[in-house]
Design a protein around this motif. Structure first.
Motif, PDB file in Angstrom:
ATOM      1  N   UNK A 575       0.839  -1.203   0.000  1.00 39.55           N
ATOM      2  CA  UNK A 575       0.000   0.000   0.000  1.00 39.55           C
ATOM      3  C   UNK A 575       0.880   1.261   0.000  1.00 39.55           C
ATOM      4  N   UNK A 576       1.943   1.248   0.795  1.00 30.82           N
ATOM      5  CA  UNK A 576       2.863   2.384   0.851  1.00 30.82           C
ATOM      6  C   UNK A 576       3.502   2.621  -0.513  1.00 30.82           C
ATOM      7  N   UNK A 577       3.944   1.547  -1.164  1.00 28.01           N
ATOM      8  CA  UNK A 577       4.586   1.676  -2.473  1.00 28.01           C
ATOM      9  C   UNK A 577       3.635   2.278  -3.500  1.00 28.01           C
ATOM     10  N   UNK A 578       2.390   1.829  -3.483  1.00 24.96           N
ATOM     11  CA  UNK A 578       1.407   2.347  -4.434  1.00 24.96           C
ATOM     12  C   UNK A 578       1.100   3.813  -4.178  1.00 24.96           C
ATOM     13  N   UNK A 579       0.898   4.180  -2.924  1.00 27.13           N
ATOM     14  CA  UNK A 579       0.525   5.549  -2.591  1.00 27.13           C
ATOM     15  C   UNK A 579       1.680   6.528  -2.766  1.00 27.13           C
ATOM     16  N   UNK A 580       2.910   6.037  -2.643  1.00 27.78           N
ATOM     17  CA  UNK A 580       4.083   6.904  -2.758  1.00 27.78           C
ATOM     18  C   UNK A 580       4.763   6.803  -4.115  1.00 27.78           C
ATOM     19  N   UNK A 581       4.237   5.968  -4.997  1.00 26.36           N
ATOM     20  CA  UNK A 581       4.790   5.781  -6.346  1.00 26.36           C
ATOM     21  C   UNK A 581       6.283   5.438  -6.316  1.00 26.36           C
ATOM     22  N   UNK A 582       6.654   4.510  -5.422  1.00 24.84           N
ATOM     23  CA  UNK A 582       8.049   4.090  -5.343  1.00 24.84           C
ATOM     24  C   UNK A 582       8.136   2.578  -5.532  1.00 24.84           C
ATOM     25  N   UNK A 583       9.345   2.085  -5.742  1.00 22.97           N
ATOM     26  CA  UNK A 583       9.586   0.648  -5.865  1.00 22.97           C
ATOM     27  C   UNK A 583      10.256   0.137  -4.593  1.00 22.97           C
ATOM     28  N   UNK A 584       9.680  -0.895  -4.021  1.00 25.24           N
ATOM     29  CA  UNK A 584      10.229  -1.510  -2.811  1.00 25.24           C
ATOM     30  C   UNK A 584      10.665  -2.931  -3.159  1.00 25.24           C
ATOM     31  N   UNK A 585      11.878  -3.296  -2.758  1.00 29.50           N
ATOM     32  CA  UNK A 585      12.430  -4.615  -3.053  1.00 29.50           C
ATOM     33  C   UNK A 585      12.331  -5.526  -1.826  1.00 29.50           C
ATOM     34  N   UNK A 586      11.785  -6.710  -2.053  1.00 28.04           N
ATOM     35  CA  UNK A 586      11.784  -7.745  -1.012  1.00 28.04           C
ATOM     36  C   UNK A 586      13.083  -8.534  -1.135  1.00 28.04           C
ATOM     37  N   UNK A 587      13.813  -8.707  -0.035  1.00 27.15           N
ATOM     38  CA  UNK A 587      15.072  -9.471  -0.061  1.00 27.15           C
ATOM     39  C   UNK A 587      15.005 -10.578   0.976  1.00 27.15           C
ATOM     40  N   UNK A 588      15.730 -11.648   0.699  1.00 26.72           N
ATOM     41  CA  UNK A 588      15.658 -12.837   1.561  1.00 26.72           C
ATOM     42  C   UNK A 588      16.943 -13.112   2.318  1.00 26.72           C
ATOM     43  N   UNK A 589      17.933 -12.244   2.156  1.00 28.54           N
ATOM     44  CA  UNK A 589      19.199 -12.436   2.850  1.00 28.54           C
ATOM     45  C   UNK A 589      19.782 -11.098   3.246  1.00 28.54           C
ATOM     46  N   UNK A 590      20.579 -11.124   4.307  1.00 37.12           N
ATOM     47  CA  UNK A 590      21.268  -9.914   4.735  1.00 37.12           C
ATOM     48  C   UNK A 590      22.684  -9.848   4.239  1.00 37.12           C
ATOM     49  N   UNK A 591      23.114 -10.856   3.491  1.00 36.16           N
ATOM     50  CA  UNK A 591      24.479 -10.917   2.991  1.00 36.16           C
ATOM     51  C   UNK A 591      24.566 -10.137   1.687  1.00 36.16           C
ATOM     52  N   UNK A 592      25.410  -9.144   1.649  1.00 30.43           N
ATOM     53  CA  UNK A 592      25.521  -8.262   0.496  1.00 30.43           C
ATOM     54  C   UNK A 592      26.968  -8.141   0.051  1.00 30.43           C
ATOM     55  N   UNK A 593      27.153  -7.444  -1.050  1.00 30.79           N
ATOM     56  CA  UNK A 593      28.485  -6.991  -1.441  1.00 30.79           C
ATOM     57  C   UNK A 593      28.625  -5.580  -0.890  1.00 30.79           C
ATOM     58  N   UNK A 594      29.403  -5.447   0.171  1.00 36.37           N
ATOM     59  CA  UNK A 594      29.471  -4.183   0.894  1.00 36.37           C
ATOM     60  C   UNK A 594      28.975  -4.401   2.303  1.00 36.37           C
ATOM     61  N   UNK A 595      28.323  -3.420   2.862  1.00 35.44           N
ATOM     62  CA  UNK A 595      27.820  -3.568   4.231  1.00 35.44           C
ATOM     63  C   UNK A 595      26.629  -4.528   4.238  1.00 35.44           C
ATOM     64  N   UNK A 596      26.632  -5.473   5.174  1.00 37.23           N
ATOM     65  CA  UNK A 596      25.497  -6.384   5.312  1.00 37.23           C
ATOM     66  C   UNK A 596      24.347  -5.662   5.992  1.00 37.23           C
ATOM     67  N   UNK A 597      23.162  -6.234   5.875  1.00 35.58           N
ATOM     68  CA  UNK A 597      21.977  -5.539   6.390  1.00 35.58           C
ATOM     69  C   UNK A 597      21.956  -5.436   7.908  1.00 35.58           C
ATOM     70  N   UNK A 598      22.773  -6.243   8.577  1.00 35.61           N
ATOM     71  CA  UNK A 598      22.862  -6.130  10.032  1.00 35.61           C
ATOM     72  C   UNK A 598      23.990  -5.238  10.492  1.00 35.61           C
ATOM     73  N   UNK A 599      24.649  -4.550   9.558  1.00 33.25           N
ATOM     74  CA  UNK A 599      25.807  -3.715   9.872  1.00 33.25           C
ATOM     75  C   UNK A 599      25.432  -2.513  10.717  1.00 33.25           C
ATOM     76  N   UNK A 600      26.421  -2.055  11.505  1.00 30.26           N
ATOM     77  CA  UNK A 600      26.229  -0.819  12.264  1.00 30.26           C
ATOM     78  C   UNK A 600      26.241   0.408  11.367  1.00 30.26           C
ATOM     79  N   UNK A 601      26.529   0.213  10.088  1.00 30.78           N
ATOM     80  CA  UNK A 601      26.435   1.319   9.137  1.00 30.78           C
ATOM     81  C   UNK A 601      24.993   1.552   8.678  1.00 30.78           C
ATOM     82  N   UNK A 602      24.069   0.841   9.274  1.00 23.74           N
ATOM     83  CA  UNK A 602      22.643   1.168   9.165  1.00 23.74           C
ATOM     84  C   UNK A 602      22.228   1.846  10.465  1.00 23.74           C
ATOM     85  N   UNK A 603      21.799   3.084  10.376  1.00 21.65           N
ATOM     86  CA  UNK A 603      21.364   3.823  11.564  1.00 21.65           C
ATOM     87  C   UNK A 603      19.850   3.782  11.700  1.00 21.65           C
ATOM     88  N   UNK A 604      19.346   3.623  12.938  1.00 24.86           N
ATOM     89  CA  UNK A 604      17.889   3.656  13.128  1.00 24.86           C
ATOM     90  C   UNK A 604      17.330   5.060  12.887  1.00 24.86           C
TER      91      UNK A 604
END
Length: 841
Positions: A575-604
């Motif tokens: 609903x948020x994606x439709x109302x805001x006209x943006x694209x949201x990606x569903x991902x199944x892993x936190x392992x990335x090339x670069x900072x992982x999704x659990x990294x402290x380089x993600x700030x709340x």
């Protein structure tokens, strides 16, 4: 004689019955007889024109009554204002013409199209668009429209019948219904039975924000080109539907002034406006002069006002083959007021507006074929001009922000400008344009000059004084990649219908969702997520996942440990994606090339509760732009706190306080400054704009080193001093700055250059450490518009942004307006970054 008697009684301070002994006859031509079956204004609104300030509801009722009673008029509502008032238009012409109105319209438009050479203008009606009171507290115009509409409906005799046989009048009785209503309330509640002309009387001193503006405090007479507001969109639709030959715009000015009609300053005409346009304007002006001479009213022209910015009502027609005419009446700002020219009464101001409305249509009648022929020649000339130009069109877009691209296309669409899809991905001059996120605008179409006016960059000028801004280059305002085209090989299919954009979500995840921060409406999406009580984090470093690169500022919403389960999370984010006209990606892993999704380089990111300082000392335009942005685009609540009761407010409930530009160093007193300081030290973020820099410096929020000019007047005569000082004003130009995209203020921008609108002369020295200068003007920053040579030196390598820690909180300063007139889409995100990511700065 009637005028002399009226002013004499007013000066003597006669009782109210004498001061108010005004009738409709005061305005109407003496030699004209009127149909007694047509109701007069007083029959419907309950008072004589000028006795009280008409409210919009009464104005509407009278216009509807006239349209019902007269076969010369029809009325339509073209939409609603923000406050739900109808945006009215009366079409006035002879009953015979009404029966063939659509045919007449099509024949009129054919003058602007190919094959117009063979058309005979001798029997063709001229089209005149007359509009009143775009500034609500300049109300003599709308009040004059009552008497004027009555005259058009009820006047009898061969003269009016001949005129209406040869003319279609588009009568807009009130350009600004919400502002008119606000001001009428103010003037009427302060009206005394014994009218008091004392200039200290409260009636003549409106409270903030006044009645000039619309609901969100916009000056709507700057929105003819950007068309961001509902009132503007209605009148622009009417304009392009008819392409009128003359458009008049009735205003008011200072009480000590007399009456102004165009032409304005000869040296301050936009170069794209043909010389003959000004010659015809001057010829029409002779009719106004004769009419005002006849009633003994003082007037002037060719002074003060210019014809440069095409976003004004009197200048916009000039780039469309029409003739725009500005009227400015010295304002009574109420019912009766002292002035340098004697006692100025509200009826007197109405009479001048009424008189020039009549002189306009007299000129249109007598100059009909000359003006129609001018319109035809204008479109023939600009078509040949476009054919000779080396530039064949423009390409614009943003591969990462389709919404901004779409909104510029929307502006073009409202102006009936044709544009095409991009045929294939293309790179020009190092700029990559992506199919589906870019448009091609060919110059070979009906009005290439209007397109040039919107896309060109201009830095040389005949004059150094401007009544309004000197630059408005739209691709720069939207911060889009753009280029001129010498051929149209990249043009794909013409866009016939500009369909709204659609948002999407790639699938359902049990791990996390990601969206980049580039799209224009990502703040709307993030706010909805936080308002729902969901946790979200922002990436401080780029990374790649599933073959896609995610930039600085990417938002991550984890699925686990949230208040919604996985299914509920997916449904909500869809609903948020439709109302805001943006694209949201569903991902199944936190392992990335670069900072992982659990990294402290993600700030709340915390949920924001934002307050906006308004009231005395604050510039209402700036405050309104921010309110409008939050309320209408990002669906964010914002609390407007007035300076009158600021000291009593508990700020602890707010995360951010926005202080718009205004009175500079005196926007709040020392007590207010100490209150804000204590709140910031406890974790709040204060965001100031423009000359709030002076306040920040005065009360030591920031240590600012300002660059000042040392210009001295040499060989300048006393009568040249205003022009000398005026030449140092930066009234509105566009400048290029370097952008550090790794800094939170730069999140969501894909380029390391940004275009900023500036209408101040506040120049800050950069910090010694480069990482504290995330936005810095280049060594040669002027992109479009006027700046004096002295200020051009000062702006080089200066910084328009500061952010400093104060205790647990932050102090953030923008010296420029990031939200200018609602169409500066390209820098809105700078402010939103300060809101959401301020604690990281």
């Amino acid at each position: 004689m009637r005028l002399i008697l009226f002013l004499f009684l007013a000066v003597l301070g006669m009782p109210v019955w004498a001061q108010n002994a005004i009738s409709l006859d005061y305005y109407l031509p003496e030699e004209v007889s009127y149909d007694p079956t047509i109701p007069k204004p007083a029959d419907i609104i309950g008072h004589e024109v000028g006795q009280w300030h008409v409210t919009h509801d009464k104005l509407m009722f009278y216009m509807k009554t006239l349209a019902d009673k007269s076969d010369r008029m029809t009325i339509e509502s073209r939409g609603e204002t923000f406050e739900g008032r109808p945006i009215l238009l009366l079409t006035v012409t002879s009953p015979k013409n009404h029966q063939n109105l659509e045919q007449l319209r099509q024949e009129h438009l054919s003058l602007t199209q190919s094959g117009a050479t063979s058309l005979n203008t001798n029997g063709m009606p001229i089209v005149v668009y007359q509009g009143f009171s775009i500034h609500g507290n300049e109300s003599s115009g709308s009040n004059a429209s009552l008497a004027y509409a009555y005259h058009l409906a009820a006047a009898q005799g061969p003269e009016i019948e001949e005129l209406l046989d040869n003319m279609v009048i588009l009568l807009d009785p009130c350009f600004n219904p919400d502002g008119l209503q606000r001001f009428a309330y103010w003037a009427n509640v302060h009206r005394s039975q014994n009218l008091n002309p004392d200039r200290n009387e409260r009636e003549y001193h409106e409270v903030w924000p006044g009645g000039r503006t619309n609901h969100y405090w916009f000056d709507m007479n700057r929105d003819w080109l950007p068309v961001q507001l509902p009132e503007s969109r209605a009148r622009i639709e009417t304009f392009h539907k008819w392409l009128p030959n003359i458009l008049t715009d009735h205003h008011e000015m200072g009480t000590n002034s007399t009456f102004f009609f165009q032409p304005g300053e000869p040296s301050r005409v936009h170069p794209l406006t043909p010389k003959i346009n000004q010659e015809l304007t001057a010829e029409i002006g002779t009719y106004h002069a004769r009419a005002l001479d006849k009633i003994g009213s003082l007037y002037y022209s060719e002074e003060n006002y210019d014809d440069y910015y095409y976003g004004k009502g009197s200048t916009f027609p000039d780039v469309n083959g029409s003739i725009g005419i500005l009227f400015e009446q010295g304002s009574s700002r109420g019912h009766i007021q002292e002035s340098e020219n004697g006692i100025l009464t509200f009826p007197f101001t109405i009479r001048n507006q009424f008189t020039t409305a009549l002189s306009t249509i007299e000129a249109a009648k007598n100059m009909r074929t000359k003006i129609l022929d001018y319109q035809r020649k204008y479109y023939q000339d600009i078509k040949r001009e476009a054919g000779r130009s080396r530039t064949k069109g423009y390409l614009f877009g943003d591969a990462k922000d389709i919404n901004k691209t779409w909104h510029l296309a929307e502006v073009l669409d409202r102006h009936k400008i044709q544009f095409h899809e991009l045929k294939d991905n293309v790179t020009i001059g190092g700029k990559a344009f992506r199919k589906g996120a870019a448009y091609v605008v060919p110059l070979n179409q009906k009005n290439p000059r209007l397109i040039r006016a919107m896309f060109e960059k201009r830095t040389t000028f005949k004059d150094s004084l401007f009544y309004d801004i000197s630059a408005w280059t739209f691709p720069l305002a939207f911060n889009l990649d753009h280029t001129e085209l010498s051929a149209l090989l990249s043009a794909g299919d013409k866009v016939e219908n500009l369909e709204p954009l659609q948002g999407s979500i790639s699938g359902k995840s049990k791990y996390a969702y990601l969206f980049e921060w580039h799209e224009y409406y990502t703040p709307k999406a993030l706010n909805a997520i936080l308002e729902k009580g969901l946790r979200a984090k922002v990436a401080k470093t780029p990374f790649s996942l599933n073959g896609k690169k995610y930039d600085y500022g990417t938002i991550m919403v984890p699925v686990q440990n949230q208040k919604l389960n996985a299914d509920g999370m997916h449904s909500f984010l869809e609903k948020v994606a439709l109302e805001s006209q943006i694209s949201i990606d569903a991902v199944s892993t936190g392992l990335t090339v670069g900072i992982d999704l659990g990294s402290n380089d993600f700030d709340p990111i915390q949920k924001q509760k934002v307050a906006l300082l308004v009231g005395d000392g604050v510039r209402s335009y700036d405050a309104g732009e921010i309110w409008h942005l939050f309320d209408t685009r990002y669906n964010m609540k914002i609390t407007k706190i007035d300076t009158r009761y600021f000291h009593q407010v508990d700020l602890s409930k707010y995360t951010d306080l926005i202080v718009p530009g205004g009175r500079g160093g005196n926007i709040l007193d020392k007590k207010g400054a100490e209150k804000v300081k204590e709140w910031v030290q406890n974790g709040g973020t204060v965001i100031g704009f423009r000359n709030v820099a002076d306040w920040f410096k005065k009360y030591e929020f920031l240590k600012l080193e300002m660059k000042k000019d040392t210009l001295k007047a040499k060989n300048i005569r006393f009568d040249q001093r205003r022009d000398f000082l005026g030449a140092q004003v930066t009234g509105g130009a566009i400048f290029e700055a370097k952008l550090d995209r790794s800094h939170p203020v730069g999140y969501g921008y894909k380029n390391n250059r940004i275009s900023l609108f500036r209408n101040t002369n506040i120049y800050l020295k950069p910090e010694k450490d480069s990482y504290n200068n995330p936005i810095q003007y280049t060594n040669n920053p002027l992109q479009s518009g006027y700046i004096s040579e002295e200020n051009k030196k000062l702006i080089k390598n200066s910084v328009p942004f500061k952010a400093k820690r104060m205790g647990k909180g932050r102090v953030i300063l923008f010296t420029d307006n990031t939200n200018f007139r609602a169409f500066w889409y390209g820098t809105n995100k700078l402010m939103m970054n300060a809101i959401f990511f301020g604690p990281m700065m």
